[in-house]
Design a protein around this motif. Sequence first.
Motif, short mmCIF file in Angstrom:
data_model
loop_
_atom_site.label_atom_id
_atom_site.label_comp_id
_atom_site.label_asym_id
_atom_site.label_seq_id
_atom_site.Cartn_x
_atom_site.Cartn_y
_atom_site.Cartn_z
N TYR A 111 25.19 64.43 -1.66
CA TYR A 111 24.43 63.32 -2.24
C TYR A 111 24.58 63.31 -3.76
O TYR A 111 24.90 62.28 -4.35
CB TYR A 111 22.95 63.40 -1.87
CG TYR A 111 22.19 62.26 -2.48
CD1 TYR A 111 22.24 61.00 -1.92
CD2 TYR A 111 21.48 62.42 -3.67
CE1 TYR A 111 21.60 59.93 -2.52
CE2 TYR A 111 20.83 61.37 -4.27
CZ TYR A 111 20.90 60.11 -3.69
OH TYR A 111 20.28 59.05 -4.29
N HIS A 114 27.21 60.44 -4.19
CA HIS A 114 26.42 59.22 -4.06
C HIS A 114 25.56 58.89 -5.28
O HIS A 114 25.56 57.75 -5.75
CB HIS A 114 25.53 59.30 -2.81
CG HIS A 114 26.31 59.43 -1.55
ND1 HIS A 114 26.99 58.39 -0.98
CD2 HIS A 114 26.54 60.51 -0.75
CE1 HIS A 114 27.60 58.80 0.12
NE2 HIS A 114 27.34 60.09 0.27
N ALA A 115 24.82 59.85 -5.78
CA ALA A 115 23.88 59.59 -6.87
C ALA A 115 24.54 58.99 -8.11
O ALA A 115 23.92 58.13 -8.75
CB ALA A 115 23.12 60.87 -7.23
N ASP A 163 21.97 57.31 1.87
CA ASP A 163 20.79 57.48 2.72
C ASP A 163 21.05 58.42 3.90
O ASP A 163 20.19 59.22 4.25
CB ASP A 163 20.21 56.14 3.18
CG ASP A 163 21.26 55.13 3.59
OD1 ASP A 163 22.46 55.43 3.52
OD2 ASP A 163 20.86 54.02 3.98
N SER A 193 24.47 54.96 -8.10
CA SER A 193 23.24 54.20 -8.31
C SER A 193 22.05 55.13 -8.10
O SER A 193 22.16 56.15 -7.42
CB SER A 193 23.16 53.04 -7.30
OG SER A 193 21.88 52.43 -7.36
N VAL A 194 20.91 54.76 -8.64
CA VAL A 194 19.68 55.53 -8.46
C VAL A 194 19.14 55.34 -7.04
O VAL A 194 18.50 56.22 -6.49
CB VAL A 194 18.63 55.07 -9.49
CG1 VAL A 194 17.29 55.73 -9.25
CG2 VAL A 194 19.11 55.33 -10.90
N TYR A 195 19.44 54.20 -6.44
CA TYR A 195 18.87 53.83 -5.14
C TYR A 195 19.78 54.23 -3.98
O TYR A 195 20.93 53.78 -3.91
CB TYR A 195 18.61 52.32 -5.10
CG TYR A 195 17.73 51.87 -6.23
CD1 TYR A 195 16.37 52.12 -6.21
CD2 TYR A 195 18.28 51.21 -7.33
CE1 TYR A 195 15.56 51.71 -7.26
CE2 TYR A 195 17.48 50.79 -8.37
CZ TYR A 195 16.12 51.04 -8.34
OH TYR A 195 15.34 50.64 -9.37
N PRO A 196 19.28 55.06 -3.06
CA PRO A 196 20.11 55.51 -1.93
C PRO A 196 20.69 54.38 -1.08
O PRO A 196 21.80 54.48 -0.60
CB PRO A 196 19.15 56.36 -1.10
CG PRO A 196 18.15 56.85 -2.09
CD PRO A 196 17.98 55.73 -3.07
N VAL A 197 19.96 53.29 -0.94
CA VAL A 197 20.47 52.16 -0.14
C VAL A 197 21.69 51.55 -0.83
O VAL A 197 22.61 51.08 -0.16
CB VAL A 197 19.36 51.11 0.06
CG1 VAL A 197 19.90 49.87 0.73
CG2 VAL A 197 18.23 51.69 0.87
N LEU A 198 21.71 51.57 -2.14
CA LEU A 198 22.83 50.99 -2.88
C LEU A 198 23.99 51.97 -3.07
O LEU A 198 25.13 51.55 -3.19
CB LEU A 198 22.36 50.49 -4.26
CG LEU A 198 21.32 49.37 -4.25
CD1 LEU A 198 20.92 49.02 -5.67
CD2 LEU A 198 21.84 48.15 -3.50
N ASN A 199 23.70 53.26 -3.12
CA ASN A 199 24.78 54.23 -3.36
C ASN A 199 25.37 54.80 -2.07
O ASN A 199 26.27 55.63 -2.11
CB ASN A 199 24.33 55.34 -4.31
CG ASN A 199 23.28 56.28 -3.74
OD1 ASN A 199 23.17 56.46 -2.52
ND2 ASN A 199 22.51 56.89 -4.63
#
Length: 135
Positions: free
Chosen positions: A86, A90-91, A103, A94-100
């Motif tokens: 993550y 992923h991080a 999840d 974006s700050v938001y897991p749904v966007l990066n």
Amino acid sequence: MNTTQLETVWAPRLLSILRIVAALIFMAHGTQKLLGFPVSPNPGPAAFSLPWIAGVLEIVGGALLVPGLFVRPVAFVLSGLMAAAYWIAHAPRSVYPVLNGGDAAILYCFVFLFIAAAGGGAWSLDRFLRNGRTA
């Protein structure tokens, strides 16, 4: 069915089902990375790269978790793998897991952390080898 029956009989069985289903789906990520199945548009990672190591851990760790062998240490390692995945992959997007797209990594991280703490459940080789029977 009362609460005591849910806690003593069904919770350990459902923990085993959670472990098995999570491990099977997790293994599919490794087989896609390393074996090309299911088919992926991405090429396989270079040997000994971080994605390759992740693929090996996904396949081997998942294969150990399905029957419930070495559940606690394997689940702990896989939880750490997903935390690292993550923050590394992923991080930064974006700050938001749904966007990066992270999840699933977060969910796997905490499911495996829970399994590391709770154990393999009623239907695991660890329990069978320890007790000589299953529930």
